[in-house]
Structures are given as structure tokens and as C-alpha cells.
Motif scaffolding. Structure first.
Motif, short mmCIF file in Angstrom:
data_model
loop_
_atom_site.label_atom_id
_atom_site.label_comp_id
_atom_site.label_asym_id
_atom_site.label_seq_id
_atom_site.Cartn_x
_atom_site.Cartn_y
_atom_site.Cartn_z
N MET A 1 0.93 -1.09 0.02
CA MET A 1 -0.10 -0.13 0.08
C MET A 1 1.06 1.17 0.13
SD MET A 1 -3.16 0.80 2.52
CE MET A 1 -4.44 2.13 1.98
N ILE A 2 0.49 2.17 -0.75
CA ILE A 2 1.37 3.36 -1.09
C ILE A 2 1.10 4.44 -0.01
CG2 ILE A 2 2.35 5.19 -2.75
CD1 ILE A 2 1.95 3.45 -5.00
N ARG A 3 1.98 5.04 0.79
CA ARG A 3 1.44 6.15 1.73
C ARG A 3 1.53 7.17 1.01
NH1 ARG A 3 4.38 7.13 7.57
NH2 ARG A 3 2.70 8.93 8.20
N ARG A 4 0.42 8.13 1.32
CA ARG A 4 0.40 9.30 0.64
C ARG A 4 1.29 10.41 0.92
NH1 ARG A 4 -5.28 12.85 0.57
NH2 ARG A 4 -4.47 14.43 -0.89
N ALA A 5 1.98 10.85 0.08
CA ALA A 5 2.72 12.09 0.68
C ALA A 5 2.27 13.38 1.51
CB ALA A 5 3.54 12.85 -0.59
N ASP A 6 3.04 13.86 2.45
CA ASP A 6 2.43 14.86 3.24
C ASP A 6 2.47 16.12 2.47
OD1 ASP A 6 1.84 16.88 5.27
OD2 ASP A 6 2.96 15.62 6.85
N PRO A 7 1.44 16.72 2.08
CA PRO A 7 1.22 17.95 1.34
C PRO A 7 2.13 18.94 2.00
CG PRO A 7 -0.79 17.73 2.33
CD PRO A 7 0.04 16.41 2.65
N ALA A 8 2.42 19.02 3.40
CA ALA A 8 3.18 20.09 3.83
C ALA A 8 4.42 20.36 3.33
CB ALA A 8 3.46 19.77 5.52
N TRP A 9 5.17 19.26 3.10
CA TRP A 9 6.53 19.22 2.32
C TRP A 9 6.36 20.30 1.09
CZ3 TRP A 9 10.26 18.27 5.42
CH2 TRP A 9 10.33 17.16 6.19
#
Length: 207
Positions: A1-9
Motif C-alpha cells: 500500500m503506497i503511503r500518501r505524501a504529506d502535502p506540508a512538504w
């Protein structure tokens, strides 16, 4: 399962890049002398403050004015992290100025006052990727409120003092600070009004 990237970066990267571009433009236009660096320090502080201000009042605006500000309220964390990222450019410039003039630009109690604000800002950054709620539990929200309020006061002290400093630097210098002093005071009013509205709404719902 691919973890969604944190948009904060992405927010942090964009904020740092925009503050760096602002600094490069000012230094490119006016040179790299002491006065130009001081001007760039002031401008980058104001730029990063705009991210902080939106983060600080986003939830309050949603409470007071409804769904029109719901999107802003949801972005409070990203905006807060963007502030910290943009403010790194300001800090680098302050260090550069210190090397240029051969001393720390501030001293005494005011230096410690601002150092505490910086410590709190980057402590929140360290805790904002899940560690805060996990480690501190119910204490996370009070810490967040206390730390961000202290940071607001630190900005406000600088802005209000600058707005009132007509005699030393001149009227035009003071006028530059007036909008940001007003934003600081507005943030306090908005947070207080939102708190009162939530408080009385809860009491009315319980009655």
C-alpha cells in the motif's frame, strides 16, 4: 500500500523558495551592504509573518464567517510549517548581518525573548509530523496555543514598536510597520471573538 505524501512538504518548499526569491530580488536591486541586508531582514520577516498570520487566524475566520474560510482552516498546519520554512531565510540573513557587523544584532533580554520564539517555532515543526499528539496527548493543543500566541506576541512587539518609532527612523519607516501591527492586533481580536462565539454556542446548545 503506497503511503500518501504529506502535502506540508510542498508548502514548506514553496515558502522557502519564495522567501529566497524575495531576498535575492532585494539584494540584487540594492546590493549586499549592511542597510540592504537590514531591509531584506525586515521584508522576509513580514513575508513569513503572512503565512503565520493565516495559520493563526484560519480556524477563527471559519468559526466567525462560515464555510467561506473552511478551506483556509483546513490548511492551518501547512501554513504554520510554511511560515517556519520561510522564516529560515530571515534567520540566515540575521546571521549574515551578524558576521558583517562583527556582533550579534540583538542583545540582552530582547535577544532571549526572540530566541524563545524561535525555539517554540521549530519545536512545533518537530512535533507537527505526528509526534506532538502522540507524545503529548491532551497537552498538545494547549502547547500549540501557548507557543503560537508567544510567537504572535514576538512579531507584534517588533511591528508595534516599529510603527511607533517615528522619531528615530522617520515617518516612512514607521508607516511600513503599521499594516503588520494592525494584523497582529486583528489576530488577537479574531481569536478572542471566535473563542467567545464557540463558548456561548456550546452554552446555548446545552441549555
Amino acid at each position: 500500500m503506497i503511503r500518501r505524501a504529506d502535502p506540508a512538504w510542498a508548502w514548506m518548499g514553496w515558502a522557502f523558495a519564495s522567501a529566497s526569491l524575495l531576498a535575492a530580488i532585494i539584494l540584487g536591486l540594492f546590493g549586499t551592504g549592511e542597510e540592504s541586508i537590514r531591509l531584506t531582514i525586515r521584508m522576509t520577516a513580514r513575508w513569513s509573518f503572512l503565512f503565520f498570520w493565516l495559520s493563526y487566524v484560519g480556524g477563527s475566520l471559519a468559526v466567525l464567517f462560515g464555510p467561506a474560510f473552511a478551506g483556509l482552516a483546513r490548511q492551518r498546519r501547512q501554513l504554520g510549517l510554511a511560515f517556519a520554512s520561510a522564516h529560515l531565510v530571515h534567520i540566515i540573513l540575521v546571521i549574515w548581518l551578524g558576521f558583517l557587523i562583527g556582533q550579534v544584532p540583538l542583545s540582552g533580554r530582547i535577544l532571549y525573548f526572540f530566541l524563545i520564539a524561535l525555539f517554540l517555532a521549530y519545536l512545533l515543526v518537530a512535533l507537527s509530523f505526528g509526534a506532538g499528539p502522540r507524545i503529548l496527548g491532551a497537552l498538545w493543543r494547549p502547547l500549540l496555543l501557548a507557543a503560537t500566541s508567544y510567537i504572535l506576541i514576538a512579531f507584534g512587539r517588533d511591528f508595534v514598536e516599529g510603527a511607533l518609532d517615528i522619531g528615530h527612523h522617520g515617518r516612512s519607516y514607521a508607516v511600513e510597520y503599521v499594516p503588520f501591527a494592525m494584523l497582529t492586533l486583528a489576530a488577537i481580536v479574531l481569536r478572542t471573538a471566535a473563542f467567545l462565539r464557540r463558548h456561548f454556542h456550546l452554552h446555548a446548545a446545552a441549555a
